[in-house]
Design an enzyme around this catalytic site. Structure first.
Site, PDB file in Angstrom:
ATOM      1  N   GLU A 125       0.778  -1.229   0.000  1.00 32.99           N
ATOM      2  CA  GLU A 125       0.000   0.000   0.000  1.00 32.99           C
ATOM      3  C   GLU A 125       0.816   1.289   0.000  1.00 32.99           C
ATOM      4  OE1 GLU A 125      -3.429   0.299  -0.140  1.00 32.99           O
ATOM      5  OE2 GLU A 125      -3.320  -1.839  -0.602  1.00 32.99           O
ATOM      6  N   SER A 182     -52.041 -24.015  41.968  1.00 34.31           N
ATOM      7  CA  SER A 182     -51.653 -24.345  43.338  1.00 34.31           C
ATOM      8  C   SER A 182     -50.176 -24.130  43.628  1.00 34.31           C
ATOM      9  CB  SER A 182     -52.033 -25.798  43.645  1.00 34.31           C
ATOM     10  OG  SER A 182     -53.435 -25.936  43.681  1.00 34.31           O
TER      11      SER A 182
END
Length: 686
Positions: A55, A329
């Protein structure tokens, strides 16, 4: 006049978060941007050299810009051609890292980029620029930064990359989409580009001629599919995200903050929960039948496992956290604990006759099958799940105290308020989720102290600062009240309707729950180390019936699922005993095996005059006991009929003031053979 921007682009520095199981090592899910920042020292020199060769060969010598490259780019822009390359590493960083620079292709923007790049070069070390660049650049395959790229292309950390592999990553920067998974002409182009990078490394002196000649094109791993969540993982992610939001973490924090999030979920127990449910239910189980399971650590409040149902079936809500159905219950122990914490004891006698007329109720309240028990103590009332006894007890202790205990044990007030003035309130007419019910019962296992239910253990940010979740701790009832409540529930499993949940090697306390017409059925129980709730219901609020098993009670499939899960969850764990009950508990005589066995409990239908209403209960997603998180019922949803398709999550109805079909009790004598099998831990054939 062109200052260096003082802020960065969010996308340039964003790091995705990783969510782990409770071991902190096994990945549960990934969220957001795939980037893991690394220091430059962690990147091998040959990888850095490859990027520089590809690069910007003059990176360490130039002033942040390339005169020739910039001139070429400016000329192409001025003449109307497409803007060409020529940017240095510093210029690329400036363009992608700092905020305030537009991406438009213009001479003005290009000159601004050049000036900022020059100033960055003057004010920042070259190594700093290279480190930010390597962590910012996109490499394809969804990977941002060199560390994520190393994992995406080669399945290893950047520090383990070979020369050839580092050179390939440098090659990719130019055309990340084309070279991400190259084939045919693209593969030929990728090989050529890679070879040019290797040659450039030789020209810059990073490699000797012999090293250049020795390099071979590397093998790429197959691209991973996007991270897909399957099965219960989607529910886990939803609950973790929701709790993080409640604890102040925004979605942006989660998606781009680089967080390490350790959940409370145990992977093995999650698998055990799924097996317990799927192995117990036959293939012919109706689609509308839903099953939820939740397991909570009493000492910490951590939700260690759950089963939320089949994702394809539960597109809008899961059956463990979000779905709320009548507790039946399983609510009675909250009433018992409230009484024992307010001056009553296990020898207290209450009215077990049927029916029982209460001044505040418009109609007498019956026991299941209309059976009368006379004046009985609280142990017998619990073991036999006697409705009238608990209604009488609620009147004696005060329904407000019952509601206080249930709320302190983790059930949001918003789910209790509309029911707590009803005489039938102790019978479980309020709706709860499996997580809430397991969390509530964990209070008794934890000697009367409730630890806030939660699904996140810790959060570590990108700077390695760790926040450990500290759940709220609430003393609900005294230690002795909790011990005596637990003792009464042990009798349910030893001699009552919960016999199918017995564990051969350790004590168990629990409670079955079966609402009118078996619209929701429960088994909720615990050992000292783990509290688990199992619920079954239908999303159309009809009777839960399973082919080959018939109409369900809490002591049947829910208890069997509970036992299957706990057998696996408790394997290898030390046997712990429950605290000693009060002296009054020892005076209780266990029933003899003379055929005088408890009936299956059944929460009777309630009248609107008793404080209940016929409005549907909407399922809602809150996990912890934050009342503000509960949604109000949506009136539009109340009009949906069960047999009509709807895009909304189904409403779960509370019990209606209707009698049983043909006025026959749910466990009439014709069904007693099934109950006998249930007590022995077996399922009836029909």
């Amino acid at each position: 006049m062109t200052p260096i921007p003082d802020s960065t682009q969010k996308q340039a520095t964003a790091q995705g978060s990783v969510i782990y199981y409770r071991d902190g090592k096994t990945v549960l899910a990934r969220q957001g941007v795939d980037r893991k920042k690394v220091e430059l020292a962690q990147v091998p020199r040959h990888v850095r050299a490859a990027v520089i060769a590809a690069e910007n060969r003059s990176f360490y010598e130039d002033a942040g810009v390339s005169v020739k490259g910039t001139a070429r780019a400016v000329w192409s822009t001025m003449t109307g051609q497409q803007l060409q390359g020529g940017s240095t590493i510093t210029q690329q960083l400036v363009r992608n890292y700092y905020s305030g620079l537009s991406q438009e292709r213009s001479v003005t923007r290009k000159f601004k980029e050049i000036l900022i790049a020059m100033k960055v070069d003057q004010s920042k070390p070259k190594d700093w620029v290279l480190e930010q660049y390597l962590n910012t650049i996109y490499f394809g395959r969804g990977a941002n930064g060199v560390q994520s790229a190393a994992q995406a292309y080669f399945g290893k950390d950047v520090g383990e990359l070979s020369v050839a592999e580092g050179a390939y990553l440098a090659s990719v920067i130019q055309q990340p989409s084309r070279f991400a998974a190259p084939k045919g002409p693209d593969l030929a182009a990728a090989r050529a580009r890679w070879k040019s990078v290797i040659d450039a490394m030789g020209q810059t002196g990073a490699l000797t001629p012999q090293q250049v000649a020795a390099q071979r094109f590397p093998d790429l791993t197959a691209p991973k599919k996007p991270f897909e969540l399957k099965g219960q993982a989607q529910y886990m992610l939803e609950q973790v995200t929701a709790e993080l939001n409640r604890r102040g973490y925004s979605d942006e924090d989660i998606n781009s903050g680089g967080l390490k999030i350790v959940s409370t979920f145990d992977k093995k127990l999650m698998q055990a929960a799924k097996r317990a449910v799927t192995n117990a239910l036959p293939d012919a189980t109706p689609e509308k039948v839903r099953t939820g399971l939740a397991a909570v650590d009493p000492a910490t409040g951590e939700v260690v496992a759950f089963y939320g149902g089949r994702p394809a079936q539960s597109a809008y809500y899961d059956s463990a956290f979000s779905a709320k159905v009548m507790a039946g219950s399983t609510f009675k122990p909250y009433t018992l604990a409230a009484a024992l914490d307010n001056g009553f004891d296990l020898s207290t006698r209450v009215d077990g006759n049927s029916p029982l007329q209460v001044a505040s109720a418009s109609k007498p309240i019956p026991n299941d099958s209309g059976r009368s028990y006379g004046q009985i103590n609280l142990i017998s009332a619990t073991q036999n799940s006697v409705n009238t006894a608990f209604v009488d007890l609620g009147q004696k202790v005060g329904l407000d105290k019952v509601a206080e205990v249930a709320e302190a044990a983790g059930i949001p007030a918003s789910q209790l308020d509309r029911h707590k003035t009803a005489a039938s309130f102790p019978l479980g007419v309020a709706s709860v989720s499996a997580v809430q019910n397991a969390s509530g019962f964990s209070t008794f296992a934890n000697e009367g102290v409730h630890m806030e239910a939660h699904v996140v253990r810790s959060v570590t940010d990108a700077e390695s600062r760790e926040e450990v979740v500290k759940p709220a701790s609430t003393r609900v009832v005294g230690e002795q009240a909790a011990a005596d409540t637990t003792y009464a529930m042990q009798q349910v499993v030893k001699y009552g309707t919960g016999a199918a949940a017995r564990l051969y090697d350790r004590p168990v306390a629990g409670k079955t729950g079966t609402t009118d017409k078996s619209k929701s059925v429960w088994f909720n129980g615990f050992t000292p180390q783990l509290a688990v709730a199992v619920t079954m219901f239908r999303d159309d609020n009809a009777t839960v019936t399973i082919p080959g098993y018939g109409t369900q009670f809490g002591g049947q499939l829910p208890a069997q699922i509970w036992r299957a899960f706990m057998t696996e969850a408790m394997e290898g764990k030390p046997v712990e005993e429950f605290p000693e009950p009060s002296d009054l508990g020892y005076g209780y005589s266990a029933p003899t095996d003379d055929g005088d066995v408890p009936e299956q409990e059944d929460t009777p239908p309630v009248s609107p005059d008793d404080g209940d209403t016929s409005e549907p209960e909407i399922t809602a997603p809150p996990l912890t006991d934050d009342p503000s998180a509960t949604e109000e019922p949506d009136a539009d949803r109340q009009e949906s009929r069960p047999d009509e398709p709807s895009d909304d999550p189904p409403a779960l109805l509370p019990e209606q003031p209707l009698g049983r079909q043909d006025d026959a009790p749910a466990d009439a004598p014709a069904n007693r053979g099934a109950r006998s099998d249930d007590r022995a831990g077996r399922s009836p054939a029909n």
